[in-house]
Scaffold this active site. Structure first.
Site, PDB file in Angstrom:
ATOM      1  CE  LYS A   1     -35.342 -14.651  -7.958  1.00  0.00           C
ATOM      2  NZ  LYS A   1     -35.184 -15.047  -6.443  1.00  0.00           N
TER       3      LYS A   1
ATOM      4  CG  HIS B   1     -34.611   8.200 -25.174  1.00  0.00           C
ATOM      5  ND1 HIS B   1     -35.815   7.693 -24.824  1.00  0.00           N
ATOM      6  CD2 HIS B   1     -34.927   8.023 -26.550  1.00  0.00           C
ATOM      7  CE1 HIS B   1     -36.963   7.599 -25.883  1.00  0.00           C
ATOM      8  NE2 HIS B   1     -36.047   7.515 -26.997  1.00  0.00           N
TER       9      HIS B   1
ATOM     10  CG  ASP C   1     -33.945 -15.129   6.906  1.00  0.00           C
ATOM     11  OD1 ASP C   1     -33.858 -14.250   6.730  1.00  0.00           O
ATOM     12  OD2 ASP C   1     -34.519 -16.133   5.917  1.00  0.00           O
TER      13      ASP C   1
ATOM     14  CD  GLU D   1     -52.154 -13.609   0.793  1.00  0.00           C
ATOM     15  OE1 GLU D   1     -52.388 -13.102   2.028  1.00  0.00           O
ATOM     16  OE2 GLU D   1     -51.231 -13.996   0.074  1.00  0.00           O
TER      17      GLU D   1
ATOM     18  N   GLY E   1     -23.661 -21.165   1.655  1.00  0.00           N
ATOM     19  CA  GLY E   1     -24.689 -20.470   1.058  1.00  0.00           C
ATOM     20  C   GLY E   1     -26.187 -20.389   1.529  1.00  0.00           C
ATOM     21  N   GLY E   2     -26.413 -21.534   2.378  1.00  0.00           N
ATOM     22  CA  GLY E   2     -27.847 -21.617   3.054  1.00  0.00           C
ATOM     23  C   GLY E   2     -28.906 -21.922   2.332  1.00  0.00           C
TER      24      GLY E   2
END
Length: 461
Positions: A51, A440, A307, A200, A39-40
């Site tokens: 999550k 809705h 990646d 940042e 799963g890394g």
């Protein structure tokens, strides 16, 4: 004696294990080599455990707003250690699921570290087993990037890998980096009462998002009580008592921030070293393995995904690349990936979701642009949920009504990406999105209203 395979995959993250399973489904004799956990990073120290923790944080946020919902209680406490424990159980279940899928598809699982010993041959340490294969996929992923002013020690100066299993909360933390990882941890820690400061380097948080979305994110983070310093760089950190003193430079001026820990969240760097790729002449740039649309490198028989390619460091991109590589190796002709249209999701609250061009990018590339916007606070479901921060912005080609980009911040907006991505894939327009009847009350109605707004037809705003 060397084992012979049609395919050997190096790395069992969301790219590697998907490639191995897809290849096996297509009839290729496949083995996968993993030095750590199935799963890394995604399943073990990234997407999945974060999550789970963020869900805990969301629940805690409702307790923090209890009076708004007519709830009263005494002596409330939130056990962060229990949240981490729950997240590890979620990880364990997912990892066991990957192992089951590999076995079900008859993929041979090999534990160890693979190194190329010539094209078509890898050796697995520590036992020295050699694997010979017609094709090899490198899916070794990436690791958190670091910078010299902040030497990671795993204790006071940490990366997301240490943070995700940290069961003791600091009283204060400086998060360096205002992208997805930084924002998610900022929300998580703040909901549990930690004093959080984000630093940042670029002029705004979520700097890869549309500018209006970034402004909304900054307002929302400010409402949560997160301290924000943008356009600033960290120049150093020194021990101060039991904590750290962090030096920040902005506009030529320096200031010091005291904290218990520093979380470095400034992106990732590819795991391309020590594989023997240089000796084979595999083309790389800045450590990223260069690939074509079929995920092939410049050396026949060697592919790379995820990646380590430096294309887009997202788990679902790695899985998409995996399918392309496996199908190519099996002799099929898969559709080339459009990285500009890949969905992007950040799971702080409110959530951030987007794909495609920002308004500025669309104009820079010569499009005649119109924009459709709708505020979350005008959505009945959001009002009922008590989650009214946010907006949706559709960037649209004026002539054809084609969606060039979609940018959202709000409750559960990550779940809305599928509808917009499918509309784009099927060459749908804002006219068709506006026609479509949405149930809705749902959050998805903001999509319909934004589409209508692009044509000046919005009803509820």
């Amino acid at each position: 004696m060397a084992g012979e395979y049609d395919l050997v995959v190096i790395g069992a993250g969301p790219g590697g294990y998907v490639a191995a399973i897809r290849a096996a489904q297509l009839g290729l004799k496949t083995a996968i080599v993993e030095r750590d956990e199935l799963g890394g990073v995604c399943l073990n120290w990234g997407c999945i455990p974060s999550k789970a923790l963020l869900k805990n944080a969301e629940i805690v946020s409702y307790f923090n707003r209890a009076e708004e919902f007519g709830l009263k209680f005494d002596n409330f406490s939130a056990d962060y250690g229990a949240a981490v424990e729950r997240s590890r159980k979620v990880v364990d279940r997912n990892v066991r699921g990957v192992g089951y899928l590999l076995r079900k598809n008859e993929v041979e699982q090999i534990t160890g570290e693979a190194v190329f010993r010539g094209n078509g041959m890898v050796e697995v340490a520590p036992d020295g087993r050699k694997l010979q294969a017609k094709s090899i996929i490198v899916a070794t992923g990436a690791r958190p990037r670091t910078i010299p002013p902040l030497p990671v020690d795993g204790s006071r100066i940490i990366t997301s890998k240490e943070a995700i299993v940290l069961s003791d909360l600091p009283q204060s933390i400086v998060i360096v980096g205002g992208g997805a990882i930084g924002l998610e941890f900022a929300y998580l820690y703040r909901m549990y009462g930690v004093n959080v400061t984000i630093v940042e380097l670029l002029p705004r948080l979520a700097p890869n998002e549309d500018q209006e979305i970034s402004r909304q994110v900054e307002r929302s983070m400010g409402r949560h009580g997160v301290n924000i310093i943008t356009g600033a760089g960290v120049t150093g950190a020194v021990e101060e008592g039991n904590g750290l003193k962090v030096t920040v430079e902005k506009g030529g001026n320096q200031q010091s921030l005291s904290c218990d820990k520093v979380l470095v969240a400034i992106g990732v760097q590819p795991n391309s070293e020590n594989l023997g790729l240089e000796g084979l002449g595999v083309a790389m740039e800045g450590g990223s393995i260069q690939v074509d649309d079929s995920m092939a490198t410049n050396i026949p028989g060697i592919y790379a995904i995820g990646d380590v390619t430096g294309k887009l460091a997202l788990a679902h991109v790695a899985s998409a690349q995996a399918a392309v590589a496996a199908e190519t190796i099996a002799g099929q002709e898969p559709q080339a990936l459009d990285y500009g249209m890949m969905p992007r999701a950040t799971y702080c609250q409110p959530q951030i979701a987007s794909f495609g061009l920002t308004e500025a990018q669309a104009e820079e590339t010569g499009h005649d642009v119109k924009v459709g916007k709708f505020n979350v606070q005008a959505n009945g479901k959001a009002l009922g949920m008590g989650e009214t921060d946010g907006m949706i912005k559709l960037v649209v080609d004026s002539k054809y009504g084609e969606i060039l980009g979609a940018h959202m911040v709000g409750p559960e907006v990550t779940e809305l990406l599928g509808e917009l991505s499918l509309t784009r894939l099927l060459e749908g327009t804002t006219l068709e999105l506006g026609w479509m009847v949405h149930a809705h009350p749902t959050i998805s109605e903001i999509i319909k209203e934004a589409a209508l707004a692009a044509d000046g037809r919005a009803v509820h705003m």
